[in-house]
Design a protein around this motif. Structure first.
Motif, short mmCIF file in Angstrom:
data_model
loop_
_atom_site.label_atom_id
_atom_site.label_comp_id
_atom_site.label_asym_id
_atom_site.label_seq_id
_atom_site.Cartn_x
_atom_site.Cartn_y
_atom_site.Cartn_z
N THR A 57 0.85 -1.19 0.00
CA THR A 57 0.00 0.00 0.00
C THR A 57 0.89 1.24 0.00
O THR A 57 1.90 1.28 0.71
CB THR A 57 -0.92 0.02 1.23
OG1 THR A 57 -1.64 -1.22 1.30
CG2 THR A 57 -1.91 1.17 1.14
N ALA A 58 0.51 2.22 -0.78
CA ALA A 58 1.31 3.44 -0.88
C ALA A 58 0.39 4.64 -1.03
O ALA A 58 -0.80 4.51 -1.36
CB ALA A 58 2.28 3.37 -2.05
N GLY A 59 0.96 5.82 -0.80
CA GLY A 59 0.23 7.06 -1.01
C GLY A 59 0.98 7.95 -1.98
O GLY A 59 2.19 7.78 -2.20
N SER A 60 0.27 8.89 -2.56
CA SER A 60 0.90 9.88 -3.44
C SER A 60 0.07 11.15 -3.39
O SER A 60 -1.11 11.13 -3.01
CB SER A 60 1.03 9.35 -4.88
OG SER A 60 -0.23 8.95 -5.39
N ALA A 61 0.69 12.25 -3.77
CA ALA A 61 -0.01 13.53 -3.73
C ALA A 61 0.57 14.47 -4.78
O ALA A 61 1.72 14.34 -5.19
CB ALA A 61 0.11 14.17 -2.34
N LEU A 62 -0.26 15.41 -5.18
CA LEU A 62 0.15 16.48 -6.10
C LEU A 62 0.18 17.77 -5.31
O LEU A 62 -0.83 18.17 -4.71
CB LEU A 62 -0.84 16.57 -7.27
CG LEU A 62 -0.52 17.61 -8.34
CD1 LEU A 62 0.79 17.30 -9.04
CD2 LEU A 62 -1.67 17.68 -9.36
N LEU A 63 1.34 18.42 -5.28
CA LEU A 63 1.55 19.63 -4.50
C LEU A 63 1.68 20.84 -5.41
O LEU A 63 2.36 20.79 -6.44
CB LEU A 63 2.81 19.52 -3.64
CG LEU A 63 2.92 18.32 -2.70
CD1 LEU A 63 4.24 18.40 -1.93
CD2 LEU A 63 1.74 18.23 -1.75
N GLY A 64 1.05 21.93 -4.99
CA GLY A 64 1.18 23.18 -5.71
C GLY A 64 2.08 24.14 -4.95
O GLY A 64 2.79 23.75 -4.02
N PRO A 65 2.08 25.42 -5.33
CA PRO A 65 2.90 26.42 -4.64
C PRO A 65 2.55 26.47 -3.15
O PRO A 65 1.40 26.32 -2.76
CB PRO A 65 2.54 27.72 -5.36
CG PRO A 65 2.03 27.29 -6.70
CD PRO A 65 1.34 25.98 -6.46
N GLY A 66 3.57 26.68 -2.33
CA GLY A 66 3.34 26.79 -0.91
C GLY A 66 2.91 25.51 -0.24
O GLY A 66 2.29 25.53 0.82
N ASP A 67 3.22 24.38 -0.85
CA ASP A 67 2.88 23.06 -0.33
C ASP A 67 1.38 22.81 -0.28
O ASP A 67 0.91 21.93 0.45
CB ASP A 67 3.47 22.82 1.07
CG ASP A 67 4.98 22.61 1.03
OD1 ASP A 67 5.49 22.29 -0.06
OD2 ASP A 67 5.63 22.76 2.07
N GLY A 68 0.59 23.55 -1.04
CA GLY A 68 -0.83 23.26 -1.12
C GLY A 68 -1.05 21.89 -1.75
O GLY A 68 -0.43 21.55 -2.75
N VAL A 69 -1.95 21.10 -1.16
CA VAL A 69 -2.21 19.74 -1.63
C VAL A 69 -3.44 19.77 -2.54
O VAL A 69 -4.55 20.04 -2.10
CB VAL A 69 -2.44 18.77 -0.45
CG1 VAL A 69 -2.68 17.36 -0.97
CG2 VAL A 69 -1.25 18.79 0.50
#
Length: 260
Positions: free
Chosen positions: A224-236
């Protein structure tokens, strides 16, 4: 959205163009999951049962309740339902743009990629064609990361991306993180079995983003794993939880991520 939700009217067929391939002869799993998820409201879980074919109409049908099935003829390709345990927009760690750039391409997978033509992580895909997301480990962090700037060809008619592209970009990095965090033999690969995505904001073309991924658990054949897309300022902008199954390292044409 609160309360009982039902699928929107499903298109009779879903066809994946060859641009969005993963392994040779089949579609990228995250992309297909995202296409199916468009027919349901809220966070969605998609379970892949077979490698989805390319350039071939597949039937989208109700499962008799609030979910959907995707079939190729009589073969069940995938199932989708509203997520009962949705990921949150909190992530265990982040990576700066400088860290993401330094990690890019440093995963062991890229020493001998099993699927160099994958839409997401294929090293053989050209800019403007594949996503070219080459997540690598951030030293000492238990985190994999890569920079990503979406191409204009991925837009939905405005500057915003089509949602299935977000699902796709969260797929391969999580598989690489899951596989490289455990001691798998060189003859073992992993197969995407299930994907749940919470999409809070659709990214825009031409902007600079970071994709991060991290391992969550290893239970026998299941990773099991996780992933994320981050924008400016570490916004998720979006978070995924993926489940992968270990399988023998396949020949070309089987939907798995190889490990070294």
């Amino acid at each position: 959205m609160a309360g009982q939700q039902s699928p929107r009217a499903a298109a009779p067929t879903l066809t994946v163009p060859s641009r969005f391939r993963g392994p040779a002869g089949s579609a990228n799993g995250g992309y297909v999951c995202g296409r199916i998820a468009e027919y349901l409201d809220g966070p969605v879980t998609v379970t892949l049962r077979r490698p989805p074919p390319l350039d071939t109409p597949m039937t989208v049908e109700s499962d008799g309740g609030d979910g959907l099935r995707l079939r190729h003829g009589s073969t069940l390709v995938a199932e989708a339902a509203q997520a009962h345990n949705s990921p949150t927009l909190r992530v265990p760690d982040t990576a700066s743009m400088a860290e993401a750039r330094a990690a890019e391409g440093r995963a062991a997978y890229f020493q001998d990629p099993l699927y160099p033509d994958c839409f997401v992580c294929g090293t053989g895909r050209q800019p403007g064609d594949g996503l070219r997301v080459f997540a690598g480990p951030v030293p000492g962090r238990g985190l994999w990361a890569a920079p990503w700037t979406p191409d204009a060809s991925l837009a939905n008619g405005s500057r915003r991306l089509r949602p299935e592209i977000v699902w796709a970009v969260l797929d391969c990095p999580s598989g690489i993180a899951a596989a490289e965090a455990v001691d798998l033999s060189e003859n073992t690969a992993i197969l995407l079995g299930r994907m749940t995505v919470l999409l809070a904001e659709v990214p825009a073309v031409g902007e600079r983003y970071r994709v991060i991924a991290w391992p969550i658990a290893h239970d026998d054949r299941k990773l099991t794993a996780g992933s994320a897309l981050l924008g400016p300022g570490d916004g998720v902008l979006a978070v995924a939880e993926t489940v992968w199954l270990t399988v023998p390292r396949p020949a070309a044409g089987v939907a798995a991520k190889g490990t070294r």
